[in-house]
Design a protein around this motif. Structure first.
Motif, PDB file in Angstrom:
ATOM      1  N   TRP A   8      27.272  69.000  33.228  1.00 23.39           N
ATOM      2  CA  TRP A   8      26.526  67.962  33.946  1.00 23.39           C
ATOM      3  C   TRP A   8      26.090  68.526  35.279  1.00 23.39           C
ATOM      4  N   ILE A   9      24.791  68.490  35.502  1.00 14.12           N
ATOM      5  CA  ILE A   9      24.224  69.068  36.722  1.00 14.12           C
ATOM      6  C   ILE A   9      23.618  67.951  37.565  1.00 14.12           C
ATOM      7  N   ASP A  10      23.951  68.009  38.865  1.00 16.87           N
ATOM      8  CA  ASP A  10      23.496  66.972  39.792  1.00 16.87           C
ATOM      9  C   ASP A  10      22.054  67.258  40.216  1.00 16.87           C
ATOM     10  N   LEU A  11      21.149  66.303  39.981  1.00 19.88           N
ATOM     11  CA  LEU A  11      19.756  66.485  40.397  1.00 19.88           C
ATOM     12  C   LEU A  11      19.479  65.838  41.746  1.00 19.88           C
ATOM     13  N   GLY A  12      20.502  65.219  42.345  1.00 18.77           N
ATOM     14  CA  GLY A  12      20.297  64.612  43.655  1.00 18.77           C
ATOM     15  C   GLY A  12      20.378  63.098  43.582  1.00 18.77           C
ATOM     16  N   ALA A  13      20.257  62.485  44.759  1.00 19.44           N
ATOM     17  CA  ALA A  13      20.391  61.040  44.839  1.00 19.44           C
ATOM     18  C   ALA A  13      19.294  60.351  44.051  1.00 19.44           C
ATOM     19  N   VAL A  14      19.649  59.233  43.442  1.00 24.70           N
ATOM     20  CA  VAL A  14      18.700  58.463  42.645  1.00 24.70           C
ATOM     21  C   VAL A  14      17.482  58.068  43.492  1.00 24.70           C
ATOM     22  N   GLY A  15      17.740  57.840  44.779  1.00 24.65           N
ATOM     23  CA  GLY A  15      16.661  57.415  45.666  1.00 24.65           C
ATOM     24  C   GLY A  15      15.555  58.437  45.828  1.00 24.65           C
ATOM     25  N   ASN A  16      15.819  59.701  45.464  1.00 22.19           N
ATOM     26  CA  ASN A  16      14.786  60.721  45.579  1.00 22.19           C
ATOM     27  C   ASN A  16      13.691  60.556  44.535  1.00 22.19           C
ATOM     28  N   PHE A  17      13.966  59.684  43.550  1.00 22.92           N
ATOM     29  CA  PHE A  17      13.002  59.552  42.456  1.00 22.92           C
ATOM     30  C   PHE A  17      12.418  58.152  42.451  1.00 22.92           C
ATOM     31  N   PRO A  18      11.264  57.999  43.132  1.00 20.10           N
ATOM     32  CA  PRO A  18      10.705  56.657  43.271  1.00 20.10           C
ATOM     33  C   PRO A  18      10.342  56.051  41.914  1.00 20.10           C
ATOM     34  N   MET A  19      10.599  54.768  41.808  1.00 19.44           N
ATOM     35  CA  MET A  19      10.388  54.065  40.553  1.00 19.44           C
ATOM     36  C   MET A  19       8.920  54.118  40.137  1.00 19.44           C
ATOM     37  N   GLY A  20       8.702  54.321  38.859  1.00 15.43           N
ATOM     38  CA  GLY A  20       7.342  54.344  38.337  1.00 15.43           C
ATOM     39  C   GLY A  20       6.679  55.697  38.464  1.00 15.43           C
ATOM     40  N   GLN A  21       7.395  56.676  39.033  1.00 16.38           N
ATOM     41  CA  GLN A  21       6.797  57.994  39.206  1.00 16.38           C
ATOM     42  C   GLN A  21       7.579  59.027  38.416  1.00 16.38           C
ATOM     43  N   THR A  22       6.949  60.158  38.229  1.00 18.73           N
ATOM     44  CA  THR A  22       7.600  61.285  37.569  1.00 18.73           C
ATOM     45  C   THR A  22       7.556  62.450  38.536  1.00 18.73           C
ATOM     46  N   ARG A  23       8.722  62.965  38.886  1.00 18.92           N
ATOM     47  CA  ARG A  23       8.790  64.012  39.897  1.00 18.92           C
ATOM     48  C   ARG A  23       9.504  65.237  39.358  1.00 18.92           C
ATOM     49  N   LEU A  24       9.172  66.378  39.945  1.00 21.95           N
ATOM     50  CA  LEU A  24       9.821  67.623  39.553  1.00 21.95           C
ATOM     51  C   LEU A  24      11.141  67.765  40.309  1.00 21.95           C
ATOM     52  N   ALA A  25      12.219  68.068  39.586  1.00 20.73           N
ATOM     53  CA  ALA A  25      13.494  68.338  40.233  1.00 20.73           C
ATOM     54  C   ALA A  25      13.910  69.745  39.846  1.00 20.73           C
ATOM     55  N   SER A  26      14.410  70.521  40.813  1.00 19.63           N
ATOM     56  CA  SER A  26      14.892  71.845  40.440  1.00 19.63           C
ATOM     57  C   SER A  26      16.390  71.900  40.646  1.00 19.63           C
ATOM     58  N   PHE A  27      17.034  72.749  39.882  1.00 22.07           N
ATOM     59  CA  PHE A  27      18.486  72.835  39.969  1.00 22.07           C
ATOM     60  C   PHE A  27      18.935  74.252  39.665  1.00 22.07           C
ATOM     61  N   ALA A  28      20.138  74.586  40.144  1.00 16.16           N
ATOM     62  CA  ALA A  28      20.720  75.896  39.851  1.00 16.16           C
ATOM     63  C   ALA A  28      21.474  75.799  38.537  1.00 16.16           C
ATOM     64  N   ILE A  29      21.331  76.815  37.706  1.00 15.65           N
ATOM     65  CA  ILE A  29      22.047  76.812  36.439  1.00 15.65           C
ATOM     66  C   ILE A  29      23.455  77.319  36.675  1.00 15.65           C
ATOM     67  N   PRO A  30      24.473  76.503  36.360  1.00 12.67           N
ATOM     68  CA  PRO A  30      25.836  76.939  36.653  1.00 12.67           C
ATOM     69  C   PRO A  30      26.254  78.097  35.740  1.00 12.67           C
TER      70      PRO A  30
END
Lengths: 178, 228, 498
Positions: free
Chosen positions: A59-81
């Motif tokens: 399970w990888i954390d993509l950040g706070a839910v608030g970073n993803f405004p409702m109704g939008q699609t946003r790019l999230a990047s993450f480090a592969i453990p």
């Protein structure tokens, strides 16, 4: 060990009997075979080990839910453990996060289901488009047009303590989708 | 003889090339060189709608000194960052767009200094409240109707209807206001005068602009209170 | 001095026998008519030698680690004196080697030099072709830029389609579950150890087979290859009319090799090194990955394969093609060699050559790819803008805003995936336009859920106005025409006049 025949030409009775040479040959071949097999274990093992290992996702954390405004699609990047130190930038990955009403999320791999090129999201037409062979997907990840055999790969999602988590770690592909 | 010549020639070519470090073509060959100038940003992100050189396009031309002088820098930055109306997309990365806030500021500053040269703000303020639709109807009949036709949409006029409900659903009141104040001279349209059948000196006052925009807005169908 | 040198040579020769070994090879008799057609194999070998030398030098500068490879390339290009030229030479010489292999192979095929007794020479040549292409592909990976990263992604996706073991094979290829450091190291080992070693060995075998079988003559009508008698006839002819390889035939090789080397050098100097493109960062998704020239036709084929049998063709065609090439001399090892007497071979060759050329061209233009930034960067043509009513103008903006432009051109500019829209109003009626936009179809996504009714109406109004002057809007004969009501714009576009 004298089996050089040149000097023994013309009835040299020192020539070892044929049977002994045969035995010796068999032993030699056997030892070579066993030795090669033993040596092959690490040699081949290192080469094909990745095919036999189970690479689990985490399970990888993509950040706070608030970073993803409702109704939008946003790019999230993450480090592969669990990546190794010389992976450099390639130890990171990106995913498209679609945020829907009621804190529901869909997270898609950026890799096109056709041949893995990075798809790009267009907020206006609500489509994902692939730059390689023209695969197009709708906002829910389903295939819209082009060569892809299926929709976008979707990561399992959960929300914990106000953070969005995805189950990821492998490069997605048709066999093991994520 | 000829072999020696070839040898010498190739050596000359190689050394000349090698002295001058990396050839120019190389920097261009790296795909997607970062867009550094404001004009590059404009070509990449704005020219689709606002026109190749900003003077004519589907959307409002931006190479308009009077318009750029009337809209404040921050107002313009805000429009670019967050979008406006129905068909102006939000461009800022934080809004799901493609460029950063710094790039937007660079773009707007560049546009203002290069295209806003010597522009004076229009006498009518760029933004403002709506006026009275009834008064606006009279203004429309006097100044707009000769080109844009009767407001019920049956006769569209020579330049096409602006009271068409679908048109109105796609343009914001602010866009209507800008069109009335600054016109679309790029299309040969007048909007901001002189008006056919009117004295050449006739221009619309602030209240007339507010009224005619209110009149047009009143023609917009209202589905559940949604206004663009 | 000369006497001293001669005695030194004599001393060495007496002990090594080197001259005695090499001299017959250098002076072996080759057919007199073996003229300019026969220079391409030598040129391939020369470029391979250059690849070895420049490759070793690059290996002294390159850091084969995923974290550093990209930076080391930038360092070679910008800091190492003449480093950029070394990279340019390696890249251009690689292109030249692929080109020469293909030309050499075409010549051998057209002249049917693969027939008895040279079947094995051809088969080894096929393996050398594969090695060359593999070197070119792995070399592209060494660049470790965006193209390399996503190119590996394409490779991984293809391997992943193998039934049952696909995922395991993919992980073996990548050295793990992701494209990363292990992947680069694997391909580095392939590119600098395995493939060059294999190629050197195969080149040796290829040359030995050439010496054994002799250089083939120019094909002549009526000079039929009969395995039972060919060797005797060939040797008799070469003995009678042949010339020594060195210097008679070798001088042409030297002239051609020298010239092509100068051309490659000039290309390297003028065009510079290839890549690296963007940084290999998987989170930068503004990538537009394209393979190197030698693989553009494969890239194009992958866009055009019918989806139902795509996986089968992707996996089955490479081994089938290789098997076909290997088996070809066994299936046709006797008979006429002259192209004029082998129409099927010539037709097959022409078809394949034209297909690969056409696919490569399609790969360059890639009309199936959306132009990702066309919607903001390709202006609506001014001559179209000038004619529009306010509603149509909003429709023109919808075309941009909804990214229609990424796939559709207006008057020649924009994407080429979908049909050009310049004359769409003359092809589709109002209702057909609305239906196509809302429901999609014919490889177009449906926009019904995305567009408001106002956007659809404005869009249809604009598209209907997309017609050449004097052409009326498309109508369906006998169908009811849409009435001009306030909600629905009139079908007849108001005439535009000042």
């Amino acid at each position: 060990m004298n089996d050089g025949c040149a000097e023994c030409k013309g009835g040299c009775d020192q020539t070892p009997p044929r049977s002994r040479r045969g035995v010796m040959f068999m032993i030699g071949a056997g030892l070579m075979g066993v030795g090669s097999l033993v040596a092959a274990v690490p040699l081949l093992g290192v080469l094909i080990a990745p095919g036999f290992r189970r690479y689990g996702n985490t399970w990888i954390d993509l950040g706070a839910v608030g970073n993803f405004p409702m109704g939008q699609t946003r790019l999230a990047s993450f480090a592969i453990p669990g990546s190794n130190p010389n992976d450099g930038q390639t130890a990171t990955a990106a995913a498209w996060v679609r945020s829907m009403e009621g804190q529901k999320f869909q997270v898609f791999a950026v890799n096109c289901a056709h041949l893995g090129c990075p798809v790009k999201w267009f907020q206006q037409s609500r489509l994902f488009m692939c730059p390689c062979h023209g695969g197009v997907y709708y906002e829910d990840g389903s295939r819209a047009s082009g060569p892809p055999p299926r929709g976008l790969f979707e990561y399992p999602v959960k929300v914990e303590n106000g953070h969005l988590l995805i189950d990821a770690g492998r490069l997605p592909g048709l066999q093991e989708s994520v | 003889m000829s072999r020696t010549f070839l040898l010498v020639a190739s050596l000359v070519v190689v050394t000349c090339g090698a002295c001058g470090q990396i050839p120019l073509q190389q920097s261009a060959s790296t795909s997607e060189a970062p867009v550094v100038t404001w004009k590059g940003l404009y070509a990449q992100n704005c020219s689709g709608c606002h026109g190749a050189d900003g003077s004519i396009g589907g959307a409002r031309p931006l190479r308009d000194a009077s318009y750029l002088a009337s809209v404040s820098r921050n107002g313009l930055i805000d429009i670019v960052r967050r979008g406006q109306g129905v068909l102006m997309p939000a461009m800022d990365v934080s809004q799901g767009g493609a460029i950063s806030s710094e790039q937007i500021a660079q773009l707007v500053d560049g546009m203002m200094s290069d295209w806003g040269q010597g522009g004076k703000p229009h006498v009518v303020a760029w933004a403002g409240e709506l006026g009275s639709p009834q008064a606006g109807h009279a203004v429309y009949a006097a100044t707009c109707q000769s080109c844009h036709g009767l407001p019920d949409g049956v006769a569209a006029g020579t330049r096409g209807s602006v009271t068409d409900p679908n048109y109105l659903r796609l343009v914001s009141n602010q866009a209507l206001r800008s069109a009335v104040i600054f016109g679309r001279s790029d299309l040969g349209g007048l909007c901001n005068g002189p008006y056919p059948g009117q004295p050449a000196s006739r221009t619309l006052s602030s209240s007339e602009v507010a009224d005619v925009v209110a009149f047009l807005a009143s023609k917009r169908p209202n589905f559940g209170g949604h206004t663009p | 001095m000369i006497r001293w040198l001669r005695s030194l040579i004599g001393w060495t020769e007496e002990r090594s026998g080197a001259i005695a070994m090499v001299a017959p090879i250098m002076t072996h008799r080759v057919p007199r008519d073996a003229k300019w057609w026969y220079v391409f194999g030598s040129a391939t070998l020369m470029f391979f030698t250059i690849q070895i030398v420049s490759g070793i030098l690059l290996a002294t500068l390159y850091a084969p680690s995923a974290a550093e490879a990209y930076l080391s390339l930038v360092y070679i290009d910008q800091q190492v004196p003449m480093g950029w030229l070394l990279r340019a030479l390696h890249a251009w010489s690689s292109n030249a080697m692929v080109l020469m292999v293909v030309v050499h192979m075409s010549q051998v095929f057209l002249h049917a030099s693969f027939k008895y007794p040279r079947e094995l020479t051809w088969m080894v040549g096929v393996l050398l072709l594969l090695c060359t292409l593999a070197l070119a592909f792995t070399g592209q990976i060494m660049r470790w830029d965006q193209d390399a990263y996503w190119g590996l992604g394409i490779g991984a996706s293809i391997v992943d389609r193998v039934p049952v073991f696909g995922n395991q094979l993919r992980n073996i290829m990548l050295g793990g579950p992701i494209i990363g450091g292990a992947t680069l190291s694997r391909f580095f080992a392939l590119h600098v150890f395995v493939l060059p070693g294999l190629t050197i060995a195969l080149v040796g075998l290829h040359l030995a087979l050439i010496l054994k079988g002799g250089i083939s003559e120019m094909p002549q009508v009526g000079q039929v290859v009969t395995p039972e008698t060919y060797r005797k006839e060939y040797e008799a002819r070469v003995h009678k009319t042949g010339v020594p390889f060195f210097p008679d035939a070798a001088q042409r090789d030297m002239v051609f090799c020298g010239l092509s080397l100068i051309v490659v050098m000039a290309l390297a100097v003028w065009c510079g090194p290839v890549g690296p493109s963007g940084v290999p960062d998987p989170t930068v998704i503004n990538a537009n990955p394209r393979p190197d020239a030698a693989f553009l036709w494969i890239f194009a084929a992958m866009a055009l394969l019918p989806p139902q049998i795509e996986t089968f063709l992707l996996l089955a065609s490479p081994p089938l093609i290789v098997l076909g090439l290997l088996a070809m001399p066994l299936l046709a090892n006797r008979g006429e060699r002259a192209p004029t007497r082998r129409p099927i071979a010539v037709i097959a060759f022409t078809t394949i050559a034209v297909a690969i050329a056409a696919l490569s061209w399609l790969g360059v233009t890639s009309p199936w790819s959306p132009v990702m930034d066309a919607w903001t960067s390709v202006p609506t043509p001014v001559n179209m803008v000038k004619q529009l009513t306010p509603l149509q103008m909003q429709g023109a903006l919808v075309v941009q805003y909804q990214q229609c432009r990424n796939c559709h051109a207006l008057d020649g500019t924009g994407g080429m995936r979908g049909p050009e829209l310049k004359n769409v109003g003359a092809r589709l009626s109002w209702d057909q336009l609305v239906r196509q936009v809302q429901q999609g179809g014919g490889n177009m996504p449906a926009y019904g859920k995305t567009l408001s009714s106002a956007q659809t109406t404005a869009l249809a109004a604009f598209l209907q106005s997309c017609r050449t002057d004097g052409v009326g809007p498309a109508t369906i004969p006998g169908a009811l025409e849409r009435a001009a009501t306030p909600d629905q714009p009139p079908v007849a576009v108001p005439p535009v006049s000042q």
